[in-house]
Enzyme design. Structure first.
Site, PDB file in Angstrom:
ATOM      1  N   SER A  68       0.776  -1.297  -0.148  1.00  0.00           N
ATOM      2  CA  SER A  68      -0.036   0.062   0.040  1.00  0.00           C
ATOM      3  C   SER A  68       0.873   1.202  -0.018  1.00  0.00           C
ATOM      4  O   SER A  68       0.543   2.446  -0.241  1.00  0.00           O
ATOM      5  CB  SER A  68      -0.864  -0.019   1.379  1.00  0.00           C
ATOM      6  OG  SER A  68      -0.208   0.049   2.500  1.00  0.00           O
ATOM      7  N   CYS A  69       2.062   1.237   0.307  1.00  0.00           N
ATOM      8  CA  CYS A  69       2.738   2.369   0.543  1.00  0.00           C
ATOM      9  C   CYS A  69       3.791   2.541  -0.844  1.00  0.00           C
ATOM     10  O   CYS A  69       4.442   3.444  -0.884  1.00  0.00           O
ATOM     11  CB  CYS A  69       3.842   2.106   1.760  1.00  0.00           C
ATOM     12  SG  CYS A  69       4.986   0.740   1.422  1.00  0.00           S
ATOM     13  N   GLY A  70       3.353   1.840  -1.755  1.00  0.00           N
ATOM     14  CA  GLY A  70       4.112   1.948  -2.960  1.00  0.00           C
ATOM     15  C   GLY A  70       5.502   1.603  -2.818  1.00  0.00           C
ATOM     16  O   GLY A  70       5.805   0.519  -2.776  1.00  0.00           O
TER      17      GLY A  70
END
Length: 290
Positions: free
Chosen positions: A124-126
């Site tokens: 989700s944080c890339g």
């Protein structure tokens, strides 16, 4: 095609009064990505002789899964062009939906690096924690042309409304990010939605790559949320010269855009926007600039 929305029963509380109803939610489900390719250092093998490698699972909104897989592999440097791909097949695997990408016999990949990159990109944080040397290796394939395209402030002001108006699923659920490609005149070329903003961009770039529309020196990318470093990197990888975000950019995103000559616009809503890099592409009259 699997549905991108689902109906759920809810209870709405207004003040002290409760009422039961139904609501639409955006679907979020896992997608497994498998690549059939020749490991770096191995001799060329026919597709049927190459072992499929499970690269990871990403959470996404069902739909445009082939484009998502291709866009993600392109963004992470696994492929460099649509011609690297021999076939893209959708199936059901033990973990749910699956996309199998078969690469050409002349395409060799570093499986260990690719698996690590996909694991990070799917989070989700890339690109949290991605090494700077990996970032440098994913610079634009060719330098962006300076000052091209020129885009008028009035066009930028109108992009958010055009993006919102084209978000079919968001209009029913309120729960999806969007990414869209426009031309310098503000005409919408394509749009993709997903619960993950990284996925929306990957789907959009994957579709453009498969359709032969990249690179496009006049492309403008608009995203519905903030402009994080990882989204700027994806746009640069696709040689997109202008990126506009409804939300804020991060400091690293602005630095990356500036380093590669990209125009980065943030807070493009409510009749105003900020230009954080590449201001020469925004056609403000000289007498209006201060």
């Amino acid at each position: 095609m699997p549905s991108s929305t689902t109906t759920v029963s809810i209870r709405t509380i207004t003040g002290e009064t409760a009422s039961d109803a139904e609501d639409l939610l955006a679907v979020e489900e896992p997608l497994e990505i498998v690549v059939v390719a020749r490991p770096r250092g191995a001799l060329p093998l026919a597709p049927q002789e190459r072992a499929p490698r499970r690269l990871g699972i990403t959470m996404r909104t069902p739909g445009n899964d082939r484009e998502l897989a291709i866009g993600l592999l392109f963004a992470e440097g696994v492929i460099s062009r649509a011609a690297d791909v021999v076939a893209v097949d959708e199936d059901r695997g033990p973990s749910g939906d699956l996309v199998r990408v078969t690469l050409g016999a002349d395409v060799a990949i570093d499986l260990g690096r690719t698996e690590r990159a996909l694991a990070v990109a799917s989070a989700s944080c890339g690109v949290c924690g991605k090494a700077s040397i990996d970032v440098a290796s994913l610079a634009p394939p060719s330098p962006l042309a300076r000052g091209v395209p020129r885009i008028a402030p009035a066009v930028v002001h109108g992009l958010a409304a055009r993006l919102r108006g084209a978000q079919a699923v968001f209009g029913r659920t309120g729960g999806l990010h969007a990414a869209a490609l426009f031309d310098a005149g503000g005409a919408l070329a394509d749009l993709r939605e997903d619960v993950g903003r990284h996925n929306a961009v990957d789907k959009l770039i994957g579709a453009a790559l498969l359709a032969g529309r990249l690179p496009d020196p006049g492309a403008v990318l608009m995203v519905s949320g903030r402009a994080g470093f990882e989204l700027v990197q994806k746009a640069l990888r696709a040689s997109i010269p202008v990126m506009v975000a409804v939300g804020a950019p991060s400091s690293l995103a602005a630095e990356l855009a500036s380093a590669h000559g990209m125009t980065l616009v943030g807070f493009a809503r409510d009749g105003r926007f900020n230009v954080y890099a590449g201001r020469e592409r925004v056609a403000v009259p000289a007498e209006a600039a201060s």
